[in-house]
Write an enzyme that holds these catalytic residues in place. Structure first.
Site, PDB file in Angstrom:
ATOM      1  N   GLY A  50      -5.990 -11.541 -64.222  1.00 52.42           N
ATOM      2  CA  GLY A  50      -5.253 -10.284 -64.216  1.00 52.42           C
ATOM      3  C   GLY A  50      -4.330 -10.213 -63.009  1.00 52.42           C
ATOM      4  N   CYS A  51      -3.952  -9.021 -62.636  1.00 49.03           N
ATOM      5  CA  CYS A  51      -3.044  -8.834 -61.491  1.00 49.03           C
ATOM      6  C   CYS A  51      -3.611  -9.512 -60.251  1.00 49.03           C
ATOM      7  CB  CYS A  51      -2.845  -7.346 -61.230  1.00 49.03           C
ATOM      8  SG  CYS A  51      -1.834  -7.012 -59.770  1.00 49.03           S
ATOM      9  N   TYR A  52      -2.794 -10.336 -59.626  1.00 47.83           N
ATOM     10  CA  TYR A  52      -3.314 -11.117 -58.500  1.00 47.83           C
ATOM     11  C   TYR A  52      -3.580 -10.289 -57.259  1.00 47.83           C
ATOM     12  CZ  TYR A  52       1.865 -11.849 -57.934  1.00 47.83           C
ATOM     13  OH  TYR A  52       3.226 -11.709 -57.858  1.00 47.83           O
ATOM     14  N   TRP A  53      -3.109  -9.054 -57.196  1.00 46.18           N
ATOM     15  CA  TRP A  53      -3.417  -8.220 -56.036  1.00 46.18           C
ATOM     16  C   TRP A  53      -4.926  -8.056 -55.866  1.00 46.18           C
ATOM     17  CZ3 TRP A  53       0.396  -3.594 -57.205  1.00 46.18           C
ATOM     18  CH2 TRP A  53       1.720  -4.017 -56.984  1.00 46.18           C
TER      19      TRP A  53
END
Length: 223
Positions: A50-53
């Site tokens: 998912g979002c790498y953040w």
């Protein structure tokens, strides 16, 4: 601020406003029965979830992790990409994180356990909660035969665990290289703890890491 960076903030804020106020359900995944034997003093592993953040934010707080870098993996080695290009969803690349860790402190199998416990839902195909597209798929990119053996075995183990009602769709993919995201996307959780997306989707993951794996949680983030 670059145009692609402004786009990332606008999209994340819009998705946060529209999404329900909870992150992926945290589960306590099983201890890996087959782990990767270390091959060097510092090892590297690559995860897409998912979002790498949030992926980077969680792994950066694991004891034994020396560095976590947001970037892209899974697409053609010859193609150069950035956030805007990958966001089109047609490159084959996924948002991913490269983790450098000390196997004497934390093993690859333990990183897998953390990943599936608090970072990603392995039953959602090409999306993680508000983020949809092949660039948000969950995937493991082994960098050596030991990691490949452990990753395959762990996905089989998860499938038999009964922790999820739906089948496991996370795949082990061939590693074709890793490209770093630009500086705007690095250490995003640490630098932007009050960002709406981070608050809604990623801080719960970090809290779950601390609650479920207290012996592995580091207050200071690796950078």
């Amino acid at each position: 601020m670059r145009r692609s960076d402004r786009l990332a903030l606008i999209c994340a804020a819009a998705l946060s406003a529209a999404a329900p106020a909870h992150a992926e359900r945290a589960v306590l995944a099983p201890i890996a029965t087959i782990d990767a034997a270390p091959t060097r003093k510092l090892e590297t592993a690559v995860f897409a979830g998912g979002c790498y953040w949030g992926v980077e934010g969680v792994f950066s707080h694991v004891k034994g992790v020396h560095l976590a870098v947001a970037g892209f993996a899974g697409g053609p080695r010859s193609m150069r990409v950035d956030y805007a290009r990958v966001s089109n969803g047609d490159t084959g690349y996924a948002e991913a994180v490269r983790v450098t860790y000390d196997p004497a402190q934390v093993s690859y199998g333990t990183l897998l356990r953390i990943f599936f416990s608090v970072v990603t839902d392995p039953t959602t195909l090409n999306y993680q909660q508000p983020d949809h597209g092949t660039q948000y798929r969950s995937a493991l990119f082994p960098l050596n035969p030991e990691q490949a053996r452990a990753a395959d075995a762990y996905l089989t183990q998860l499938g038999k665990s009964g922790l999820w009602r739906d089948p496991i769709v996370t795949k082990v993919e061939r590693f074709t290289g890793f490209q770093d995201a630009d500086a705007f996307h690095q250490d995003f959780l640490r630098r932007n703890p009050r960002h709406p997306y981070i608050q809604r989707w990623d801080m719960p993951k970090l809290a779950a890491l601390k609650a479920m794996f207290p012996a592995l949680y580091s207050e200071k983030a690796a950078r």
